[in-house]
Design a protein around this motif. Structure first.
Motif, PDB file in Angstrom:
ATOM      1  N   TYR A 215      27.183  43.361  40.805  1.00 49.69           N
ATOM      2  CA  TYR A 215      28.103  44.135  39.965  1.00 49.69           C
ATOM      3  C   TYR A 215      27.370  45.399  39.513  1.00 49.69           C
ATOM      4  CZ  TYR A 215      31.342  45.263  36.183  1.00 49.69           C
ATOM      5  OH  TYR A 215      32.244  45.901  35.370  1.00 49.69           O
ATOM      6  N   TYR A 216      27.900  46.555  39.888  1.00 51.70           N
ATOM      7  CA  TYR A 216      27.264  47.830  39.579  1.00 51.70           C
ATOM      8  C   TYR A 216      28.129  48.566  38.564  1.00 51.70           C
ATOM      9  CZ  TYR A 216      25.109  46.768  44.128  1.00 51.70           C
ATOM     10  OH  TYR A 216      24.456  46.166  45.171  1.00 51.70           O
ATOM     11  N   PRO A 217      27.738  48.564  37.289  1.00 54.52           N
ATOM     12  CA  PRO A 217      28.537  49.262  36.282  1.00 54.52           C
ATOM     13  C   PRO A 217      28.523  50.773  36.537  1.00 54.52           C
ATOM     14  CG  PRO A 217      26.957  47.763  35.258  1.00 54.52           C
ATOM     15  CD  PRO A 217      26.576  47.895  36.699  1.00 54.52           C
ATOM     16  N   ALA A 300      33.178  50.697  38.138  1.00 48.57           N
ATOM     17  CA  ALA A 300      32.247  49.618  38.487  1.00 48.57           C
ATOM     18  C   ALA A 300      32.524  49.186  39.918  1.00 48.57           C
ATOM     19  CB  ALA A 300      32.445  48.450  37.540  1.00 48.57           C
ATOM     20  N   ARG A 301      31.474  48.746  40.627  1.00 48.86           N
ATOM     21  CA  ARG A 301      31.618  48.318  42.025  1.00 48.86           C
ATOM     22  C   ARG A 301      31.135  46.868  42.163  1.00 48.86           C
ATOM     23  NH1 ARG A 301      27.936  48.347  46.330  1.00 48.86           N
ATOM     24  NH2 ARG A 301      29.129  47.946  48.217  1.00 48.86           N
ATOM     25  N   LEU A 302      31.807  46.131  43.062  1.00 56.84           N
ATOM     26  CA  LEU A 302      31.432  44.732  43.275  1.00 56.84           C
ATOM     27  C   LEU A 302      31.238  44.457  44.771  1.00 56.84           C
ATOM     28  CD1 LEU A 302      32.208  41.748  41.424  1.00 56.84           C
ATOM     29  CD2 LEU A 302      33.402  41.635  43.593  1.00 56.84           C
ATOM     30  N   SER A 303      30.196  43.706  45.088  1.00 56.11           N
ATOM     31  CA  SER A 303      30.026  43.248  46.478  1.00 56.11           C
ATOM     32  C   SER A 303      29.628  41.779  46.455  1.00 56.11           C
ATOM     33  CB  SER A 303      28.961  44.086  47.205  1.00 56.11           C
ATOM     34  OG  SER A 303      27.669  43.751  46.732  1.00 56.11           O
ATOM     35  N   VAL A 304      29.883  41.111  47.573  1.00 53.79           N
ATOM     36  CA  VAL A 304      29.487  39.699  47.708  1.00 53.79           C
ATOM     37  C   VAL A 304      28.703  39.576  49.011  1.00 53.79           C
ATOM     38  CG1 VAL A 304      30.265  37.307  47.838  1.00 53.79           C
ATOM     39  CG2 VAL A 304      31.651  39.007  46.595  1.00 53.79           C
TER      40      VAL A 304
HETATM   41  O1  AKG Z   1      26.149  45.937  47.099  1.00 53.53           O
HETATM   42  C1  AKG Z   1      26.004  46.026  48.292  1.00 53.53           C
HETATM   43  O2  AKG Z   1      26.898  46.438  49.014  1.00 53.53           O
HETATM   44  C2  AKG Z   1      24.671  45.653  48.910  1.00 53.53           C
HETATM   45  C3  AKG Z   1      24.117  44.336  48.450  1.00 53.53           C
HETATM   46  C4  AKG Z   1      22.855  44.002  49.179  1.00 53.53           C
HETATM   47  O3  AKG Z   1      22.386  44.730  50.003  1.00 53.53           O
HETATM   48  C5  AKG Z   1      22.130  42.753  48.901  1.00 53.53           C
HETATM   49  O4  AKG Z   1      22.543  42.014  47.981  1.00 53.53           O
HETATM   50  O5  AKG Z   1      21.124  42.492  49.596  1.00 53.53           O
END
Ligand code: AKG
Ligand code: FE2
Length: 361
Positions: A215-217, A300-304
């Motif tokens: 989670y990137y605020p 904010a950005r979210l990734s999994v």
């Molecule tokens: O947030 C993203 O897109 C990258 C996450 C990532 O590279 C990681 O968790 O290793």
């Protein structure tokens, strides 16, 4: 409760405090700031449709995969067999935890030196070297939740958030589906090198799978910071989904030098990232993908990210089929646990941990 001490270190709390400058420990040195290399948006990560996973179309799929693995170490897949509703559910429960749970509730799951699973902000250990030199590590503008999901003996859903109510079931189903997709992809990747389908998976052994929600605020000074510093993933294969906010970039090296390419958010696709162990196993025929996350001031950005790694005791080496007099082994054997330890104490700094196991030509 000593919650306030902990809370200060959460990037989300910092962002919500309304500061207009980032604290010094989040400021990247000049050469790693997001503007250092040119950003090119005309190029895109390859997109591969796995509808053609069926035997009659396999040859052309293998060719596209070979090219993507050589040129990028990364590609998107569509029609991958994972229900799109599950991808959406995973994004939804992750976002609900970060945005709707009050901080004291989130901190109930805080990870610690003793337990790496859980809610955290700072991934790397403070090494003795760093402490001695009093050189502080630059911090990422990111909070995360790490789940241990496979083998099943590591899966302890009672350590995961209880909110929203379908959080735990969603993570468990997602883990199972991602394992199947990782196996399918490693089979195609093996075949694309002329190896038998199970070759890379056999070299990796039983998957140790972790799922990390990042989670990137919003960040007031995105030009000075990174959400996640440049690195390649250390295991075998990572499957990543993101929400609709841009931020992930992959490093593309070619004749014109190194460029950061933004990975377009595609809601139905899964991004495949080759990890360092796959680079070693394929004797460098395929490269692990160096990537990083940038921040922005607005959303904010979210990734999994779902990581598939060898067990710590597994010895990884280039497969014999890819070694010949004309192409000798390029990497020394590594015990995976030693590789992990060096990564977490030294930090990634691009691909320097992999460079350390490259044999002299
Ligand atoms: O947030 C993203 O897109 C990258 C996450 C990532 O590279 C990681 O968790 O290793
Ligand atoms: Fe990564």
């Amino acid at each position: 409760m000593q919650v306030s001490e902990e809370a200060i270190t959460r990037v989300q709390s910092l962002a919500q405090s309304g500061l207009s400058r980032v604290p010094p420990q989040y400021i990247q040195p000049h050469h790693t700031r997001p503007v250092y290399y040119t950003r090119i948006d005309s190029e895109n990560i390859p997109l591969i449709d796995l509808t053609f996973f069926d035997p009659t179309r396999r040859a052309s799929t293998r060719e596209s995969i070979a090219r993507a693995c050589r040129d990028w170490g990364a590609f998107h897949v569509t029609n991958h067999g994972v229900p799109l509703s599950l991808l959406a559910a995973m994004r939804r429960v992750g976002r609900a935890f970060f945005t709707d749970c009050p901080m004291p509730e989130k901190l109930r799951y805080a990870c610690s030196a003793a337990a790496s699973e859980g809610y955290g902000s700072k991934m790397l250990a403070d090494s003795d070297q760093q402490q001695n030199d009093a050189v502080a590590q630059v911090l990422d503008w990111r909070d995360y939740f790490d789940h241990h999901t496979l083998p099943l003996s590591r899966r302890k859903p009672d350590r995961w958030p209880e909110y929203p109510p379908d959080y735990r079931d969603t993570v468990a189903s997602y883990s199972d589906e991602m394992k199947v997709l990782a196996q399918k992809l490693l089979a195609l990747i093996s075949e694309s090198l002329g190896l038998r389908a199970s070759r890379i998976e056999d070299a990796v052994g039983e998957f140790y799978q972790n799922i990390t929600i990042s989670y990137y605020p919003p960040c007031p000074e995105p030009d000075l910071t990174l959400g996640l510093q440049s690195h390649s993933d250390i295991g075998a294969i990572t499957l990543l989904i993101q929400d609709d906010v841009e931020g992930l970039q992959a490093l593309k090296s070619d004749g014109s030098g190194d460029n950061w390419v933004t990975v377009e958010p595609l809601s139905d696709a899964v991004l495949v990232l080759l990890g360092d162990q796959t680079e070693i196993i394929t004797n460098g025929k395929y490269r692990s993908c160096e990537h990083r996350a940038t921040t922005n001031p607005d959303r904010a950005r979210l990734s999994v990210a779902t990581f598939h790694d060898p067990a710590k005791a597994v010895k990884i080496s280039p497969v014999s089929e890819l070694i010949a007099e004309s192409s000798p082994a390029k990497y020394r054997d590594v015990v995976y646990g030693d590789y992990v330890l060096s990564w977490y104490t030294k930090g990634p700094e691009g691909k320097r941990n992999l460079d350390a196991v490259v044999l002299d030509a």
